[in-house]
Motif scaffolding. Structure first.
Motif, PDB file in Angstrom:
ATOM      1  N   LEU A   1      -4.410   0.289 -11.959  1.00  0.00           N
ATOM      2  CA  LEU A   1      -4.853  -0.006 -10.179  1.00  0.00           C
ATOM      3  C   LEU A   1      -5.394   0.680  -9.568  1.00  0.00           C
ATOM      4  O   LEU A   1      -6.120   1.567 -10.231  1.00  0.00           O
ATOM      5  CB  LEU A   1      -2.735   0.733 -10.239  1.00  0.00           C
ATOM      6  CG  LEU A   1      -1.656   0.203 -10.486  1.00  0.00           C
ATOM      7  CD1 LEU A   1      -0.342   1.239  -9.949  1.00  0.00           C
ATOM      8  CD2 LEU A   1      -1.505  -1.188  -9.255  1.00  0.00           C
ATOM      9  N   ASP A   2      -5.727   1.004  -8.371  1.00  0.00           N
ATOM     10  CA  ASP A   2      -6.882   1.408  -7.829  1.00  0.00           C
ATOM     11  C   ASP A   2      -5.889   2.897  -6.842  1.00  0.00           C
ATOM     12  O   ASP A   2      -5.391   2.666  -6.063  1.00  0.00           O
ATOM     13  CB  ASP A   2      -7.255   0.797  -6.289  1.00  0.00           C
ATOM     14  CG  ASP A   2      -8.114   1.038  -5.305  1.00  0.00           C
ATOM     15  OD1 ASP A   2      -8.471   2.229  -6.070  1.00  0.00           O
ATOM     16  OD2 ASP A   2      -8.426   0.777  -4.228  1.00  0.00           O
ATOM     17  N   ALA A   3      -6.765   3.655  -7.445  1.00  0.00           N
ATOM     18  CA  ALA A   3      -5.896   4.979  -7.023  1.00  0.00           C
ATOM     19  C   ALA A   3      -7.153   5.729  -5.784  1.00  0.00           C
ATOM     20  O   ALA A   3      -8.136   6.385  -7.006  1.00  0.00           O
ATOM     21  CB  ALA A   3      -4.868   5.665  -7.857  1.00  0.00           C
ATOM     22  N   VAL A   4      -6.408   5.726  -5.173  1.00  0.00           N
ATOM     23  CA  VAL A   4      -7.776   6.763  -3.983  1.00  0.00           C
ATOM     24  C   VAL A   4      -7.234   7.958  -3.673  1.00  0.00           C
ATOM     25  O   VAL A   4      -6.205   8.257  -3.316  1.00  0.00           O
ATOM     26  CB  VAL A   4      -8.430   5.896  -2.893  1.00  0.00           C
ATOM     27  CG1 VAL A   4      -8.859   6.945  -1.820  1.00  0.00           C
ATOM     28  CG2 VAL A   4      -8.986   4.598  -3.201  1.00  0.00           C
TER      29      VAL A   4
ATOM     30  N   GLU B   1      -9.834   7.832  -7.976  1.00  0.00           N
ATOM     31  CA  GLU B   1     -11.317   7.969  -7.469  1.00  0.00           C
ATOM     32  C   GLU B   1     -11.501   8.916  -6.048  1.00  0.00           C
ATOM     33  O   GLU B   1     -10.230   8.480  -4.825  1.00  0.00           O
ATOM     34  CB  GLU B   1     -11.725   6.363  -6.751  1.00  0.00           C
ATOM     35  CG  GLU B   1     -12.611   6.331  -5.763  1.00  0.00           C
ATOM     36  CD  GLU B   1     -12.200   4.461  -4.774  1.00  0.00           C
ATOM     37  OE1 GLU B   1     -13.408   4.157  -4.208  1.00  0.00           O
ATOM     38  OE2 GLU B   1     -11.568   4.004  -5.342  1.00  0.00           O
TER      39      GLU B   1
ATOM     40  N   ALA C   1      -6.541  -0.136   3.155  1.00  0.00           N
ATOM     41  CA  ALA C   1      -5.022  -0.636   2.406  1.00  0.00           C
ATOM     42  C   ALA C   1      -3.750  -1.196   3.205  1.00  0.00           C
ATOM     43  O   ALA C   1      -3.448  -1.911   2.884  1.00  0.00           O
ATOM     44  CB  ALA C   1      -4.637   0.204   1.436  1.00  0.00           C
TER      45      ALA C   1
ATOM     46  N   GLN D   1     -10.011   4.093   3.368  1.00  0.00           N
ATOM     47  CA  GLN D   1      -9.243   3.699   2.238  1.00  0.00           C
ATOM     48  C   GLN D   1      -7.695   3.736   1.973  1.00  0.00           C
ATOM     49  O   GLN D   1      -7.268   2.089   2.191  1.00  0.00           O
ATOM     50  CB  GLN D   1      -9.677   4.728   0.757  1.00  0.00           C
ATOM     51  CG  GLN D   1     -11.425   4.233   0.235  1.00  0.00           C
ATOM     52  CD  GLN D   1     -11.371   2.874  -0.596  1.00  0.00           C
ATOM     53  OE1 GLN D   1     -11.037   2.619  -0.562  1.00  0.00           O
ATOM     54  NE2 GLN D   1     -12.939   2.723  -0.082  1.00  0.00           N
ATOM     55  N   TRP D   2      -7.403   4.148   3.265  1.00  0.00           N
ATOM     56  CA  TRP D   2      -5.784   3.739   3.084  1.00  0.00           C
ATOM     57  C   TRP D   2      -5.880   3.063   4.750  1.00  0.00           C
ATOM     58  O   TRP D   2      -4.917   2.589   4.481  1.00  0.00           O
ATOM     59  CB  TRP D   2      -5.275   5.478   3.827  1.00  0.00           C
ATOM     60  CG  TRP D   2      -3.697   4.984   4.252  1.00  0.00           C
ATOM     61  CD1 TRP D   2      -3.370   5.709   5.541  1.00  0.00           C
ATOM     62  CD2 TRP D   2      -2.641   5.166   3.781  1.00  0.00           C
ATOM     63  NE1 TRP D   2      -2.239   5.459   5.768  1.00  0.00           N
ATOM     64  CE2 TRP D   2      -1.385   4.446   4.385  1.00  0.00           C
ATOM     65  CE3 TRP D   2      -2.752   3.961   2.264  1.00  0.00           C
ATOM     66  CZ2 TRP D   2      -0.267   3.693   3.715  1.00  0.00           C
ATOM     67  CZ3 TRP D   2      -1.266   3.297   2.007  1.00  0.00           C
ATOM     68  CH2 TRP D   2      -0.006   3.842   2.848  1.00  0.00           C
TER      69      TRP D   2
ATOM     70  N   SER E   1      -1.732  -2.486  -3.682  1.00  0.00           N
ATOM     71  CA  SER E   1      -3.569  -3.026  -3.313  1.00  0.00           C
ATOM     72  C   SER E   1      -3.512  -1.532  -3.220  1.00  0.00           C
ATOM     73  O   SER E   1      -5.286  -1.833  -3.466  1.00  0.00           O
ATOM     74  CB  SER E   1      -3.503  -3.662  -2.111  1.00  0.00           C
ATOM     75  OG  SER E   1      -2.849  -2.442  -1.246  1.00  0.00           O
ATOM     76  N   ARG E   2      -3.327  -0.948  -3.236  1.00  0.00           N
ATOM     77  CA  ARG E   2      -3.584   0.340  -3.348  1.00  0.00           C
ATOM     78  C   ARG E   2      -2.846   1.441  -3.435  1.00  0.00           C
ATOM     79  O   ARG E   2      -1.915   1.687  -2.425  1.00  0.00           O
ATOM     80  CB  ARG E   2      -4.858   0.765  -1.888  1.00  0.00           C
ATOM     81  CG  ARG E   2      -5.873   2.629  -2.292  1.00  0.00           C
ATOM     82  CD  ARG E   2      -7.076   2.474  -1.713  1.00  0.00           C
ATOM     83  NE  ARG E   2      -7.499   1.664  -1.506  1.00  0.00           N
ATOM     84  CZ  ARG E   2      -9.052   1.050  -1.346  1.00  0.00           C
ATOM     85  NH1 ARG E   2      -8.219   0.580   0.499  1.00  0.00           N
ATOM     86  NH2 ARG E   2      -9.634  -0.061  -1.444  1.00  0.00           N
TER      87      ARG E   2
ATOM     88  N   PHE F   1      -2.701   6.185  -2.364  1.00  0.00           N
ATOM     89  CA  PHE F   1      -3.699   6.720  -2.221  1.00  0.00           C
ATOM     90  C   PHE F   1      -2.685   8.615  -1.826  1.00  0.00           C
ATOM     91  O   PHE F   1      -1.640   8.617  -1.554  1.00  0.00           O
ATOM     92  CB  PHE F   1      -3.614   6.421  -0.441  1.00  0.00           C
ATOM     93  CG  PHE F   1      -4.840   7.058   0.226  1.00  0.00           C
ATOM     94  CD1 PHE F   1      -6.119   7.030   0.523  1.00  0.00           C
ATOM     95  CD2 PHE F   1      -4.159   8.252   1.061  1.00  0.00           C
ATOM     96  CE1 PHE F   1      -6.995   7.661   0.940  1.00  0.00           C
ATOM     97  CE2 PHE F   1      -4.865   8.734   1.872  1.00  0.00           C
ATOM     98  CZ  PHE F   1      -6.740   8.557   1.362  1.00  0.00           C
TER      99      PHE F   1
ATOM    100  N   ALA G   1       0.174  -0.850   0.381  1.00  0.00           N
ATOM    101  CA  ALA G   1       0.370   0.523  -0.027  1.00  0.00           C
ATOM    102  C   ALA G   1       0.621   1.497   0.139  1.00  0.00           C
ATOM    103  O   ALA G   1       1.842   1.352   0.896  1.00  0.00           O
ATOM    104  CB  ALA G   1      -0.364  -0.095   1.431  1.00  0.00           C
TER     105      ALA G   1
END
Length: 129
Positions: free
Chosen positions: A72-75, A107, A117, A113-114, A34-35, A37, A4
């Motif tokens: 990738l999951d970008a928050v 997103e 992660a 969310q962090w 995984s994420r 942030f 993360a």
């Protein structure tokens, strides 16, 4: 190994480039992210309105391409984004602003969310202060 990665530094800070290089190395090494942030000034990377001089690398575009290319999951922290004028369509409408300057692959979401992660990753790494 799952990583993360949190980035707190804005586009002009060397930590933003270091974070991108680290993330690229993670995937090249056969690991997972995984994420991602983006918090504090790093939310500026999600703005599609910044224009860079022709002789400078467009770090925001490099991040966007990296995220899209690797799905990738970008928050982006919504509170930090709103304070800095980074809005997607929904938030622009909600706050009655004339335009949005952020969208795919970013997103907007909360700090939870962090936390999520960090719970699902083997390692959590932060860049910037």
């Amino acid at each position: 190994m799952k990583f993360a990665i949190a980035l707190l530094a804005g586009p002009q800070d060397p930590a933003a480039r270091s974070a991108l290089s680290f993330a690229q190395a993670v995937l090249a090494g056969g690991h997972q992210i995984s994420r991602l942030f983006f918090y504090r000034d790093a939310v500026h990377l999600a703005s599609s309105l910044a224009v860079h001089p022709q002789d400078e690398a467009d770090l925001a575009r490099q991040w966007r391409d990296f995220i899209c290319d690797n799905q990738l999951d970008a928050v982006v922290c919504i509170a930090a984004a709103l304070r800095r004028g980074v809005l997607n369509e929904a938030e622009a409408y909600r706050w009655e602003r004339p335009a949005a300057n952020s969208g795919e692959p970013w997103e907007l979401s909360g700090l939870g969310q962090w936390v999520d992660a960090m719970q699902t990753a083997d390692r959590a790494v932060t860049f910037g202060t």
